[in-house]
Every structure is written in C-alpha cells, then in structure tokens.
Design a protein around this motif. Sequence first.
Motif: not given
Length: 148
Positions: A80-82, A110-112, A130-135, A85-89
């Motif tokens: 998603p576009e949101e 993530i690039e573009n 499985t995609i696991d991330w923190e935002m 712009e955020k710091n995602v790890s």
Amino acid sequence: MKINWGTGIVIGMIAFMGFIMFMVITMMTDKEYDHDMVTENYYAKDLVYQNEIDAEKKANSLTSKIKIEKSSEGLHIYFPEELQEKNVSGSIQMYRPSNEKLDFQIPLQIENSTMLIEDSKLVGGSWKVTIDWEMDGEQYLFKKAIVY
C-alpha cells in the motif's frame, strides 16, 4: 506336508504383521519419506497466536491490500502507498511446505511501494508467504499461500 486352516491363518497373520513392520521401519528411517513438523517450536508459537491475529487485522485495515504477482523476473510484491512514506522495518518469510530446506527469510526493502524476490531463489510449486513488519510502533502481518 498338509497345512490345515488354523496354520494357514497363523502364517497369513505373521506375513501381514511382517509386511506392516517392514513398511513402518522403512517410513521411519528412509529420508525420502521424511515428514517434518510444520514448525520446530509449535507450542511456543501457539502462545503468541493472538498477537498474530491482531497484527493481521491491522494489515487488513490498511487502505489497500498487499498484492503478490508472478513474473519472469520473480515474485513482485506490491505494498500500500501508506507504507512508502513511513519508516517500515520487517521481513518476508518464504515457507515451502514440501521441503524445509527451501525455506528462507529476507529483510523488507520496499522501493516505490514494491519489492522483488528474484526467480533464482524460488522453485516452482506451493509457497506460504508471510510478511511481518512494524510501522509507527505497531505490528502488522500478512499471510498468503501462492503457487509459483
């Protein structure tokens, strides 16, 4: 020598039990018939299952969903576009149900709003992604079964 019906039944039962024992020993020792557990730490993972459910709900509440598409280059994952712009790890875990040796995990880059998993890392067949991330201090989780 004449065999009566009682002796025949005993010989048949012994032959059948011998066959079953042969099959059990073959299945337990031959690597071709290796049946791995789904995960090594099954019970420990079960205790944090509610956290996974909450993280999946948060991922489903995003404005758009994660999309996975197969291409000649590999596996394209569209975020998603949101998230841009955020710091995602986080990380992407590729789980192969039929062969534990093909499982791998890569960090999220993530690039573009996209990420590519190269074709050289993937083998045709069934995969669980499985995609696991923190935002923003919150955990998110996305799971999908695919056929590559």
